[in-house]
Design a protein around this motif. Structure first.
Motif, PDB file in Angstrom:
ATOM      1  N   LEU A   1       0.827  -1.205   0.000  1.00  0.00           N
ATOM      2  CA  LEU A   1       0.000   0.000   0.000  1.00  0.00           C
ATOM      3  C   LEU A   1       0.862   1.255   0.000  1.00  0.00           C
ATOM      4  O   LEU A   1       0.604   2.205  -0.752  1.00  0.00           O
ATOM      5  CB  LEU A   1      -0.927  -0.006   1.214  1.00  0.00           C
ATOM      6  CG  LEU A   1      -1.829   1.227   1.380  1.00  0.00           C
ATOM      7  CD1 LEU A   1      -2.754   1.384   0.180  1.00  0.00           C
ATOM      8  CD2 LEU A   1      -2.637   1.122   2.678  1.00  0.00           C
ATOM      9  N   GLY A   2       1.910   1.250   0.837  1.00  0.00           N
ATOM     10  CA  GLY A   2       2.816   2.398   0.863  1.00  0.00           C
ATOM     11  C   GLY A   2       3.499   2.605  -0.478  1.00  0.00           C
ATOM     12  O   GLY A   2       3.640   3.745  -0.946  1.00  0.00           O
TER      13      GLY A   2
ATOM     14  N   ALA B   1       2.289   1.707  -3.410  1.00  0.00           N
ATOM     15  CA  ALA B   1       1.282   2.175  -4.368  1.00  0.00           C
ATOM     16  C   ALA B   1       1.016   3.664  -4.209  1.00  0.00           C
ATOM     17  O   ALA B   1       0.873   4.397  -5.202  1.00  0.00           O
ATOM     18  CB  ALA B   1      -0.014   1.387  -4.172  1.00  0.00           C
ATOM     19  N   ILE B   2       0.981   4.136  -2.966  1.00  0.00           N
ATOM     20  CA  ILE B   2       0.779   5.570  -2.713  1.00  0.00           C
ATOM     21  C   ILE B   2       1.938   6.374  -3.307  1.00  0.00           C
ATOM     22  O   ILE B   2       1.742   7.438  -3.905  1.00  0.00           O
ATOM     23  CB  ILE B   2       0.650   5.836  -1.200  1.00  0.00           C
ATOM     24  CG1 ILE B   2      -0.660   5.227  -0.684  1.00  0.00           C
ATOM     25  CG2 ILE B   2       0.694   7.336  -0.909  1.00  0.00           C
ATOM     26  CD1 ILE B   2      -0.787   5.252   0.822  1.00  0.00           C
ATOM     27  N   MET B   3       3.147   5.833  -3.163  1.00  0.00           N
ATOM     28  CA  MET B   3       4.318   6.520  -3.723  1.00  0.00           C
ATOM     29  C   MET B   3       4.267   6.550  -5.241  1.00  0.00           C
ATOM     30  O   MET B   3       4.636   7.559  -5.872  1.00  0.00           O
ATOM     31  CB  MET B   3       5.595   5.821  -3.255  1.00  0.00           C
ATOM     32  CG  MET B   3       6.868   6.431  -3.823  1.00  0.00           C
ATOM     33  SD  MET B   3       8.337   5.585  -3.214  1.00  0.00           S
ATOM     34  CE  MET B   3       9.591   6.317  -4.277  1.00  0.00           C
TER      35      MET B   3
ATOM     36  N   LYS C   1       1.677   6.486  -7.224  1.00  0.00           N
ATOM     37  CA  LYS C   1       0.571   7.246  -7.804  1.00  0.00           C
ATOM     38  C   LYS C   1       1.016   8.667  -8.127  1.00  0.00           C
ATOM     39  O   LYS C   1       1.334   9.469  -7.275  1.00  0.00           O
ATOM     40  CB  LYS C   1      -0.620   7.278  -6.842  1.00  0.00           C
ATOM     41  CG  LYS C   1      -1.860   7.901  -7.459  1.00  0.00           C
ATOM     42  CD  LYS C   1      -3.042   7.824  -6.509  1.00  0.00           C
ATOM     43  CE  LYS C   1      -4.291   8.410  -7.155  1.00  0.00           C
ATOM     44  NZ  LYS C   1      -5.450   8.350  -6.228  1.00  0.00           N
TER      45      LYS C   1
ATOM     46  N   PHE D   1       7.062  -3.155   0.286  1.00  0.00           N
ATOM     47  CA  PHE D   1       7.344  -1.856  -0.331  1.00  0.00           C
ATOM     48  C   PHE D   1       8.327  -2.003  -1.490  1.00  0.00           C
ATOM     49  O   PHE D   1       8.095  -1.476  -2.588  1.00  0.00           O
ATOM     50  CB  PHE D   1       7.907  -0.895   0.713  1.00  0.00           C
ATOM     51  CG  PHE D   1       8.189   0.480   0.188  1.00  0.00           C
ATOM     52  CD1 PHE D   1       7.176   1.419   0.086  1.00  0.00           C
ATOM     53  CD2 PHE D   1       9.463   0.839  -0.215  1.00  0.00           C
ATOM     54  CE1 PHE D   1       7.428   2.696  -0.418  1.00  0.00           C
ATOM     55  CE2 PHE D   1       9.730   2.098  -0.718  1.00  0.00           C
ATOM     56  CZ  PHE D   1       8.713   3.033  -0.813  1.00  0.00           C
TER      57      PHE D   1
ATOM     58  N   LYS E   1      -0.193  -6.641  -5.432  1.00  0.00           N
ATOM     59  CA  LYS E   1       0.383  -5.618  -6.308  1.00  0.00           C
ATOM     60  C   LYS E   1      -0.502  -5.385  -7.527  1.00  0.00           C
ATOM     61  O   LYS E   1      -0.668  -4.243  -7.977  1.00  0.00           O
ATOM     62  CB  LYS E   1       1.786  -6.039  -6.752  1.00  0.00           C
ATOM     63  CG  LYS E   1       2.821  -5.956  -5.643  1.00  0.00           C
ATOM     64  CD  LYS E   1       4.061  -6.783  -5.928  1.00  0.00           C
ATOM     65  CE  LYS E   1       4.788  -6.382  -7.182  1.00  0.00           C
ATOM     66  NZ  LYS E   1       6.011  -7.204  -7.393  1.00  0.00           N
TER      67      LYS E   1
ATOM     68  N   ALA F   1      -3.349  -3.282  -6.463  1.00  0.00           N
ATOM     69  CA  ALA F   1      -2.893  -1.912  -6.207  1.00  0.00           C
ATOM     70  C   ALA F   1      -2.632  -1.154  -7.504  1.00  0.00           C
ATOM     71  O   ALA F   1      -3.027   0.008  -7.649  1.00  0.00           O
ATOM     72  CB  ALA F   1      -1.631  -1.942  -5.339  1.00  0.00           C
TER      73      ALA F   1
ATOM     74  N   SER G   1      -5.863  -0.225  -9.074  1.00  0.00           N
ATOM     75  CA  SER G   1      -6.595   0.807  -8.331  1.00  0.00           C
ATOM     76  C   SER G   1      -6.046   2.207  -8.574  1.00  0.00           C
ATOM     77  O   SER G   1      -6.784   3.191  -8.462  1.00  0.00           O
ATOM     78  CB  SER G   1      -6.572   0.489  -6.838  1.00  0.00           C
ATOM     79  OG  SER G   1      -5.260   0.640  -6.307  1.00  0.00           O
ATOM     80  N   ILE G   2      -4.743   2.323  -8.919  1.00  0.00           N
ATOM     81  CA  ILE G   2      -4.179   3.656  -9.179  1.00  0.00           C
ATOM     82  C   ILE G   2      -4.093   3.941 -10.684  1.00  0.00           C
ATOM     83  O   ILE G   2      -3.484   4.919 -11.101  1.00  0.00           O
ATOM     84  CB  ILE G   2      -2.797   3.829  -8.525  1.00  0.00           C
ATOM     85  CG1 ILE G   2      -1.776   2.808  -9.059  1.00  0.00           C
ATOM     86  CG2 ILE G   2      -2.914   3.730  -7.014  1.00  0.00           C
ATOM     87  CD1 ILE G   2      -0.376   2.977  -8.472  1.00  0.00           C
TER      88      ILE G   2
END
Length: 243
Positions: free
Chosen positions: A82-83, A85-87, A89, A137, A178, A181, A184-185
């Protein structure tokens, strides 16, 4: 055949072989794919293919799985994914290239260090709390968590069958996370799916050849060749910065 197609086929071929290789070969795959897709979209091409190879792997290794360890590890790994994926995006392409290049070089240096010195952090009873998020990550961002995960599992003192089976099931679940994720982005799209499909024949060929020959190759020499390829790939990414 266009150069972009050749690089995709080569990356997929190595992906297939990597399922039967010494640790670290997977670190060559993302840099190769980034010669065609220089941004995070490269991951969107690779990860569905990894899921396919994982399905083959778990159909082979179904016994002696350490479910207790996986139940502890996978939720923590999901946090790392998740971390990552946030990076990813909206990340700038050049920044992504630099992050991947530096991450791969650092992991390569770590592999050299571990040839001579142990890493006590993975022998600690709280190691799972470190390994889970870190592996998730790095796997999400750089597709290069195989050596770290292998090191962690080795420190759990499992017999060989349990080690291989647990590793296969861990990476199948991680790659499915993954995949979700990336979708989703918005990184998985028609173009990346088409490129994944293009690479399937090379993927299957690589798996077959890997199964036939890798065990017959001298491991030390093979490991040296893999590390040279990783070094060239990572340095090439850093050289691309600013182009």
């Amino acid at each position: 055949m266009e150069p972009s197609t050749i690089f995709i086929l080569l990356a997929c071929f190595i992906t297939g072989i990597s399922k039967f290789s010494v640790g670290g070969m997977g670190m060559v795959i993302l840099p190769l794919m980034m010669l065609v897709f220089p941004g995070p979209e490269a991951l969107a091409v690779i990860v569905p293919l990894y899921c396919l190879t994982d399905m083959v792997a778990i159909s082979t290794y179904r016994k002696n799985i350490n479910w207790g360890l996986l139940i502890k590890l996978l939720p923590l790994c999901a946090v790392g994914v998740l971390g990552g994926a946030i990076m990813l995006k909206g990340i700038d392409t050049q920044l992504f290239i630099t992050v991947v290049g530096i991450t791969i070089l650092l992991l390569l240096l770590l592999s050299f260090w571990l040839d001579y010195f142990p890493l006590p952090v993975f022998t600690n009873k709280y190691a799972v709390w470190i390994a889970g998020p870190v592996v998730g990550f790095i796997s999400m961002v750089a597709n290069a968590a195989g050596p770290l995960m292998g090191l962690f599992l080795l420190e759990q003192k499992m017999e060989k069958q349990a080690f291989v089976s647990t590793r296969c099931w861990f990476f199948m679940t991680t790659n499915l996370l993954k995949l979700i994720a990336l979708a989703s982005i918005g990184l998985i799209n028609i173009d990346t799916i088409e490129m994944s499909l293009v690479g399937i024949p090379a993927l299957l060929l690589g798996m077959w050849i890997g199964y036939l020959i890798v065990d017959r190759l001298p491991q030390r020499q093979f490991k040296i060749l893999v590390r040279i390829a990783i070094s060239i790939s990572a340095l090439n990414l850093l050289f691309l910065k600013g182009k």
